[in-house]
Design a protein around this motif. Structure first.
Motif, mmCIF file in Angstrom:
data_model
loop_
_atom_site.group_PDB
_atom_site.id
_atom_site.type_symbol
_atom_site.label_atom_id
_atom_site.label_comp_id
_atom_site.label_asym_id
_atom_site.label_seq_id
_atom_site.Cartn_x
_atom_site.Cartn_y
_atom_site.Cartn_z
ATOM 1 N N ALA A 185 6.962 2.268 -0.737
ATOM 2 C CA ALA A 185 5.834 2.287 0.205
ATOM 3 C C ALA A 185 4.857 1.131 -0.011
ATOM 4 O O ALA A 185 4.364 0.555 0.963
ATOM 5 C CB ALA A 185 5.100 3.622 0.120
ATOM 6 N N GLU A 186 4.584 0.791 -1.251
ATOM 7 C CA GLU A 186 3.563 -0.227 -1.495
ATOM 8 C C GLU A 186 3.987 -1.627 -1.039
ATOM 9 O O GLU A 186 3.272 -2.252 -0.257
ATOM 10 C CB GLU A 186 3.105 -0.171 -2.945
ATOM 11 N N PRO A 187 5.127 -2.152 -1.473
ATOM 12 C CA PRO A 187 5.503 -3.475 -0.943
ATOM 13 C C PRO A 187 5.836 -3.431 0.549
ATOM 14 O O PRO A 187 5.602 -4.408 1.266
ATOM 15 C CB PRO A 187 6.718 -3.887 -1.779
ATOM 16 N N LEU A 188 6.340 -2.294 1.025
ATOM 17 C CA LEU A 188 6.621 -2.152 2.451
ATOM 18 C C LEU A 188 5.343 -2.270 3.265
ATOM 19 O O LEU A 188 5.296 -2.983 4.269
ATOM 20 C CB LEU A 188 7.323 -0.818 2.728
ATOM 21 N N SER A 189 4.283 -1.601 2.823
ATOM 22 C CA SER A 189 3.013 -1.671 3.554
ATOM 23 C C SER A 189 2.457 -3.088 3.568
ATOM 24 O O SER A 189 1.983 -3.564 4.603
ATOM 25 C CB SER A 189 1.992 -0.685 2.967
#
Length: 181
Positions: free
Chosen positions: A82-86
């Motif tokens: 979720a973090e790098p995707l966001s």
């Protein structure tokens, strides 16, 4: 969390979700950037809805031992996706807006999208990150405290629902941006 999810998993996810927007931007082709942005955004949106409305409620219905075992492996991987995707989605959106000239004369939609994007990143790297990190630590304990995990999961879900509303809002804003062309 990287140890729990696996360093290879974390590396590939980070490389993919951050590398694709960078490569698309460096290509100088707005069409490539558009498709990267839409693909990453659709993945984030789908992951968000699947987790909140399918997987989460399903795990609520199984035995605590089963749910705990699944969450022990799921939570670190979800956080590391979720973090790098966001960041990739927001970064590719900003890159796309720049490539399409939207910053030359920014509309209310651009300002709104930037504001909502910043808020989504603050929530994702703030309360959601901290509660999932605490949950991951608790799940890695020899005897995890089920009540603490449930409280942390509830807090994460509440912040996650705010994220879902913001995702829907930003999609509406992007529709407003597209109508201005």
């Amino acid at each position: 969390m990287i140890e729990s999810a696996g360093s290879r998993f974390a590396g590939i996810g980070t490389l993919l979700f951050l590398g694709a927007p960078i490569a698309a931007y460096l290509s100088g082709d707005a069409r490539i950037m558009f498709y990267v942005h839409v693909a990453l955004g659709a993945f984030w949106f789908g992951l968000d809805f699947f987790f909140k409305f399918v997987l989460g409620p399903s795990l609520d219905e199984v035995a605590d031992e089963v749910s705990g075992t699944v969450n022990q492996y799921l939570v670190p991987k979800m956080a590391l996706v979720a973090e790098p995707l966001s960041v990739g989605v927001v970064g590719s959106g900003i890159g796309l807006a720049e490539m399409m000239g939207y910053f030359n004369s920014p509309s209310i939609w651009i300002h709104g999208a930037l504001g909502v994007s910043a808020l989504m990143l603050l929530i994702g790297f703030g309360p959601i990150h901290f509660t999932t990190a605490k949950m991951s630590v608790e799940l890695s304990m020899p005897e995890p405290d089920g009540e603490r995990i449930e409280d942390l999961f509830g807090t994460t879900m509440k912040w996650g629902l705010v994220q879902t509303v913001l995702m829907l809002l930003i999609i509406a804003m992007m529709t407003g941006i597209r109508w201005q062309i």
